[in-house]
Design a protein around this motif. Structure first.
Motif, mmCIF file in Angstrom:
data_model
loop_
_atom_site.group_PDB
_atom_site.id
_atom_site.type_symbol
_atom_site.label_atom_id
_atom_site.label_comp_id
_atom_site.label_asym_id
_atom_site.label_seq_id
_atom_site.Cartn_x
_atom_site.Cartn_y
_atom_site.Cartn_z
ATOM 1 N N LYS A 165 0.827 -1.207 0.000
ATOM 2 C CA LYS A 165 0.000 0.000 0.000
ATOM 3 C C LYS A 165 0.864 1.261 0.000
ATOM 4 C CE LYS A 165 -3.882 -2.021 2.437
ATOM 5 N NZ LYS A 165 -4.826 -1.861 3.528
ATOM 6 N N PRO A 166 0.285 2.371 -0.471
ATOM 7 C CA PRO A 166 1.066 3.614 -0.497
ATOM 8 C C PRO A 166 1.471 4.079 0.896
ATOM 9 C CG PRO A 166 -1.202 3.986 -1.223
ATOM 10 C CD PRO A 166 -1.025 2.511 -1.103
ATOM 11 N N LEU A 167 2.614 4.740 0.995
ATOM 12 C CA LEU A 167 3.066 5.334 2.257
ATOM 13 C C LEU A 167 2.084 6.428 2.660
ATOM 14 C CD1 LEU A 167 6.895 6.066 1.765
ATOM 15 C CD2 LEU A 167 5.811 4.034 2.681
ATOM 16 N N PRO A 168 2.018 6.727 3.973
ATOM 17 C CA PRO A 168 1.221 7.882 4.381
ATOM 18 C C PRO A 168 1.806 9.118 3.681
ATOM 19 C CG PRO A 168 2.217 6.771 6.289
ATOM 20 C CD PRO A 168 2.740 6.095 5.074
ATOM 21 N N GLY A 169 0.982 9.991 3.236
ATOM 22 C CA GLY A 169 1.509 11.170 2.538
ATOM 23 C C GLY A 169 1.656 10.954 1.048
ATOM 24 N N VAL A 170 1.376 9.732 0.577
ATOM 25 C CA VAL A 170 1.452 9.452 -0.848
ATOM 26 C C VAL A 170 0.084 8.950 -1.310
ATOM 27 C CG1 VAL A 170 2.459 7.946 -2.612
ATOM 28 C CG2 VAL A 170 3.909 8.899 -0.810
ATOM 29 N N GLU A 171 -0.416 9.531 -2.406
ATOM 30 C CA GLU A 171 -1.678 9.069 -2.975
ATOM 31 C C GLU A 171 -1.418 8.365 -4.300
ATOM 32 O OE1 GLU A 171 -4.985 12.246 -2.647
ATOM 33 O OE2 GLU A 171 -3.068 13.314 -2.623
ATOM 34 N N LEU A 172 -2.205 7.332 -4.578
ATOM 35 C CA LEU A 172 -2.054 6.556 -5.803
ATOM 36 C C LEU A 172 -3.371 6.474 -6.552
ATOM 37 C CD1 LEU A 172 -0.152 3.260 -4.930
ATOM 38 C CD2 LEU A 172 0.592 5.073 -6.437
ATOM 39 N N GLU A 173 -3.290 6.505 -7.882
ATOM 40 C CA GLU A 173 -4.466 6.271 -8.710
ATOM 41 C C GLU A 173 -4.068 5.450 -9.917
ATOM 42 O OE1 GLU A 173 -7.155 10.311 -8.102
ATOM 43 O OE2 GLU A 173 -6.328 9.884 -10.083
ATOM 44 N N ILE A 174 -5.001 4.644 -10.399
ATOM 45 C CA ILE A 174 -4.781 3.918 -11.648
ATOM 46 C C ILE A 174 -5.677 4.585 -12.692
ATOM 47 C CG2 ILE A 174 -4.866 1.669 -12.796
ATOM 48 C CD1 ILE A 174 -3.064 1.632 -10.378
ATOM 49 N N ARG A 175 -5.094 4.954 -13.825
ATOM 50 C CA ARG A 175 -5.894 5.628 -14.853
ATOM 51 C C ARG A 175 -5.762 4.924 -16.194
ATOM 52 N NH1 ARG A 175 -4.440 12.001 -14.070
ATOM 53 N NH2 ARG A 175 -4.607 12.100 -11.790
ATOM 54 N N ASP A 176 -6.798 5.051 -17.002
ATOM 55 C CA ASP A 176 -6.719 4.478 -18.347
ATOM 56 C C ASP A 176 -6.076 5.490 -19.297
ATOM 57 O OD1 ASP A 176 -8.593 6.356 -19.086
ATOM 58 O OD2 ASP A 176 -10.270 4.944 -19.198
ATOM 59 N N ASN A 177 -5.986 5.107 -20.579
ATOM 60 C CA ASN A 177 -5.310 5.965 -21.564
ATOM 61 C C ASN A 177 -5.966 7.322 -21.718
ATOM 62 O OD1 ASN A 177 -3.428 4.037 -22.064
ATOM 63 N ND2 ASN A 177 -4.535 3.149 -23.813
ATOM 64 N N GLU A 178 -7.258 7.401 -21.400
ATOM 65 C CA GLU A 178 -7.963 8.688 -21.526
ATOM 66 C C GLU A 178 -7.867 9.504 -20.246
ATOM 67 O OE1 GLU A 178 -9.557 5.868 -23.187
ATOM 68 O OE2 GLU A 178 -8.410 6.792 -24.799
ATOM 69 N N GLY A 179 -7.176 8.970 -19.237
ATOM 70 C CA GLY A 179 -7.024 9.715 -17.999
ATOM 71 C C GLY A 179 -8.125 9.460 -16.986
ATOM 72 N N GLU A 180 -9.054 8.560 -17.299
ATOM 73 C CA GLU A 180 -10.135 8.241 -16.363
ATOM 74 C C GLU A 180 -9.606 7.356 -15.233
ATOM 75 O OE1 GLU A 180 -13.372 9.330 -16.317
ATOM 76 O OE2 GLU A 180 -12.616 10.673 -17.885
ATOM 77 N N VAL A 181 -10.021 7.656 -14.000
ATOM 78 C CA VAL A 181 -9.592 6.858 -12.854
ATOM 79 C C VAL A 181 -10.313 5.513 -12.868
ATOM 80 C CG1 VAL A 181 -9.511 6.740 -10.345
ATOM 81 C CG2 VAL A 181 -9.126 8.923 -11.509
ATOM 82 N N LEU A 182 -9.539 4.437 -12.707
ATOM 83 C CA LEU A 182 -10.095 3.084 -12.773
ATOM 84 C C LEU A 182 -10.342 2.519 -11.376
ATOM 85 C CD1 LEU A 182 -7.776 1.689 -15.601
ATOM 86 C CD2 LEU A 182 -10.156 2.452 -15.812
ATOM 87 N N GLY A 183 -11.208 1.552 -11.304
ATOM 88 C CA GLY A 183 -11.555 0.922 -10.033
ATOM 89 C C GLY A 183 -10.679 -0.283 -9.751
ATOM 90 N N PRO A 184 -10.928 -0.944 -8.600
ATOM 91 C CA PRO A 184 -10.148 -2.113 -8.216
ATOM 92 C C PRO A 184 -10.180 -3.187 -9.303
ATOM 93 C CG PRO A 184 -11.595 -1.449 -6.424
ATOM 94 C CD PRO A 184 -11.957 -0.600 -7.601
ATOM 95 N N GLY A 185 -9.045 -3.839 -9.508
ATOM 96 C CA GLY A 185 -8.979 -4.935 -10.466
ATOM 97 C C GLY A 185 -8.789 -4.498 -11.901
ATOM 98 N N GLU A 186 -8.880 -3.176 -12.156
ATOM 99 C CA GLU A 186 -8.712 -2.718 -13.534
ATOM 100 C C GLU A 186 -7.285 -2.232 -13.764
ATOM 101 O OE1 GLU A 186 -12.808 -1.085 -15.163
ATOM 102 O OE2 GLU A 186 -12.160 0.115 -13.444
ATOM 103 N N ARG A 187 -6.708 -2.642 -14.898
ATOM 104 C CA ARG A 187 -5.320 -2.307 -15.210
ATOM 105 C C ARG A 187 -5.213 -0.958 -15.884
ATOM 106 N NH1 ARG A 187 -5.427 -7.629 -15.821
ATOM 107 N NH2 ARG A 187 -3.878 -8.661 -14.505
ATOM 108 N N GLY A 188 -4.183 -0.225 -15.506
ATOM 109 C CA GLY A 188 -3.944 1.047 -16.163
ATOM 110 C C GLY A 188 -2.581 1.575 -15.751
ATOM 111 N N GLU A 189 -2.372 2.880 -15.966
ATOM 112 C CA GLU A 189 -1.092 3.466 -15.589
ATOM 113 C C GLU A 189 -1.179 4.010 -14.158
ATOM 114 O OE1 GLU A 189 0.448 6.455 -18.225
ATOM 115 O OE2 GLU A 189 2.085 6.945 -16.852
ATOM 116 N N ILE A 190 -0.088 3.827 -13.417
ATOM 117 C CA ILE A 190 -0.053 4.277 -12.030
ATOM 118 C C ILE A 190 0.295 5.764 -11.974
ATOM 119 C CG2 ILE A 190 1.071 3.985 -9.774
ATOM 120 C CD1 ILE A 190 1.792 1.107 -10.763
#
Lengths: 106, 500
Positions: free
Chosen positions: B326-351
């Motif tokens: 999991k991310p360190l405290p003070g660090v936020e993470l998101e997974i996004r698709d090629n269009e920049g949309e934030v993806l949900g759990p289990g979906e692959r994209g760019e970190i």
């Protein structure tokens, strides 16, 4: 008290305490240690001739390596030299900020 | 520099660094004092950069802190590059004060705007003529370190790490002076790698003794760990594989003092970490994920996560052993698709990552951080329902087969689960019908004979048929660089030849 910049070092006028500013709010900041205004570190003599005593109400002390934050979290400082005075902003005491215990990775 | 002064004040006589190759060492007070004196020398030379081109030794922390003290960025260079590559990099950072191996001083010192000295002279202070004025810059915007990324494509980029990034990382993750008198860290990652820099800073701020191993071998690592009763260490996966192999052949070696062993910098095969936890039952394992551009670690799979995963019968929990936590405290993470949309759990994209320790800035190119503070890592991954991050290789490594995006990591995981497979790499190769096709190189376990058709059938049983490698080559070993990164470009080129 003047504007504070991140990275600035301040020393207490009433004890050996010294802090480094980690985050600072915009505008003028009134930061005190032991009840007396802090001064830029390295400025000789601190408060000059007039000797100020520690306010007994603000004398819990600060510990080296600990971070202290204001209640609204707009000000954060790192204690780099321990002292007997307590830190305050605008008369409100700063709080101790815990370092999250993390699994060591390096 | 401030951080070092604090520790030097708290533990002046504690040993700070020991060069494992010759036993030479420095106490914290000596390190602080020497760094200020060398800073004066560097300032007097008029250099704008303090460059170090040498293996890990006492010169490494000295250069790092002397640079900070002098207000001059520290630039550690990869000594394994060719002479031409090295000269090209030095050209980009002149005027430079260069600390390097004695054998290189005359050639590199002849370059324009380069003042070269040998590491030995620098450490022993043969050249010392200056005294330090006693003031160093406290500006958090100052550049602390310029680090050339390994440059998977084309010319290496110089990542800019400012004091504010490094200090934010250290203050957020290390308790000041928390190390015990006898604690010792074994550092074997090269000094030009972000993990090498982070290891120095973390250990210094905690007041820990650092033992340096300049040239890694499993035997040398074990010897130093035993000799210095090492309590904590960081390795890359390929190193851990070799250490565990070596330990299995020497069951009498006692490493019960090794409290924590962290790893990162590449994919850790499930079998290796399971084995490691058996061989070193007293040790807490942590998997750290980070990038140069993020001042090192941004996500951690901690010791408790390791234990829970290994003991669990729930496949979802067990799988977390190959996650980066999991991310360190003070660090936020998101997974996004090629269009920049934030993806949900289990979906692959760019970190994408955001936090105060994230620099995301390259020299001459500016910052790639967007207006909301997010940095695109170019790493592909996904989060599970519990928020654990799984890496799926570089975003650029995604194979596009007939319009479908395939993750090499997913296919590699299946190949690695086969009992005869020791190592595996999956890449895309040109394919007339599909645009790109799936190709794999695998390494067999000792003595095992791999039948390609059986392996293809094995993948088909676990994944959709589009993911089955149309080509599988069996190799003696896969190409890795010295910091444990799989050289995918090399695999790709070789497999293309193989297909042709």
């Amino acid at each position: 008290m003047a504007e504070l910049k991140t990275g600035a070092r301040l020393q207490s006028a009433v004890c050996a305490g010294e802090v480094m500013v980690v985050t600072a709010p915009q505008g003028d900041v009134d930061i005190t240690c032991g009840g007396a205004a802090m001064v830029a570190a390295g400025v000789a003599g601190g408060s000059g001739g007039e000797q100020v005593a520690i306010d007994a109400e603000q004398a819990v002390g600060i510990v080296i390596g600990k971070r202290y934050i204001s209640q609204d979290e707009s000000l954060e400082v790192l204690c780099v030299k321990a002292g007997e005075g307590s830190l305050a902003m605008g008369g409100n005491l700063l709080l101790l900020k815990e370092t999250k215990q993390l699994p060591k990775t390096d | 520099m401030m951080l070092l002064e604090m520790v030097s004040g708290a533990f002046p006589d504690r040993t700070a660094f020991t060069d494992g190759s010759n036993g030479q060492s420095l106490t914290y007070a000596q390190l602080f004092e020497s760094a200020t004196l060398r800073a004066a020398t560097v300032q007097a030379s008029g250099a704008a950069r303090l460059v170090k081109l040498d293996v890990s030794n006492l010169g490494t922390p000295l250069c790092l802190f002397a640079g900070a003290c002098a207000g001059v960025p520290f630039v550690p260079l990869n000594y394994r590059l060719t002479n031409d590559e090295i000269e090209a990099l030095i050209h980009r950072v002149t005027p430079a004060y260069l600390v390097t191996q004695a054998s290189r001083v005359s050639v590199l010192g002849a370059m324009k705007d380069v003042n070269a000295v040998s590491t030995t002279d620098f450490v022993d202070d043969v050249l010392h003529t200056e005294t330090f004025s006693g003031e160093w810059s406290m500006d958090p915007e100052d550049v602390a370190v310029l680090l050339f990324t390994s440059g998977t494509t084309g010319v290496p980029k110089a990542a800019v790490l400012r004091h504010k990034h490094l200090v934010s990382y250290i203050l957020g993750s290390v308790e000041f002076a928390c190390a015990q008198q006898d604690d010792a860290a074994l550092v074997c990652v090269p000094p030009y790698h972000i993990a090498g820099i982070a290891a120095i800073l973390s250990s210094v701020y905690s007041g820990r003794h650092v033992v340096q191993l300049p040239n890694f071998s499993a035997q040398a690592w074990i010897s130093l760990a035993v000799e210095h009763k090492v309590t904590t260490a960081f390795v890359v996966p390929t190193m851990l594989t070799r250490i565990i192999e070596e330990l299995e052949e020497q069951p009498s070696v006692d490493l019960s003092h090794l409290q924590t062993l962290s790893y990162g910098g590449g994919k850790m095969p499930l079998r290796v970490i399971e084995k490691a936890m058996q061989v070193l039952p007293h040790t807490n394992f942590s998997n750290a994920y980070g990038l140069t551009e993020t001042s090192s670690t941004i996500a951690v799979l901690g010791p408790e996560d390791h234990r829970v995963a290994v003991a669990s019968s729930d496949e979802t929990v067990r799988r977390r052993l190959v996650s980066v936590g999991k991310p360190l405290p003070g660090v936020e993470l998101e997974i996004r698709d090629n269009e920049g949309e934030v993806l949900g759990p289990g979906e692959r994209g760019e970190i994408y990552v955001r936090g105060e320790q994230v620099s995301g800035e390259y020299e001459g190119r500016g910052s790639v951080i967007d207006k909301d503070g997010w940095f695109p890592t170019r790493d592909a991954g996904c989060l599970d329902a519990g928020g654990y991050l799984f890496l799926e290789g570089r975003a650029d490594d995604v194979i596009v087969r007939g319009g479908e995006n395939l993750s090499p990591g997913e296919i590699e995981d299946v190949l690695l689960a086969h009992p005869l497979v020791k190592d595996a790499a999956v890449v895309g190769v040109p394919d007339e019908q599909w645009g790109e096709g799936v190709a794999a190189a695998v390494v067999a376990n000792k003595g095992a004979k791999i039948v390609v058709e059986e392996l293809q059938a094995f993948v088909k049983k676990h994944l959709r048929s589009s993911r089955v490698p149309q080509v599988i080559a069996v190799w003696e070993e896969l190409p890795y660089n010295e910091t444990g990164k799989l050289l995918r470009r090399v695999v790709k080129a070789e497999l293309q030849n193989f297909v042709d």
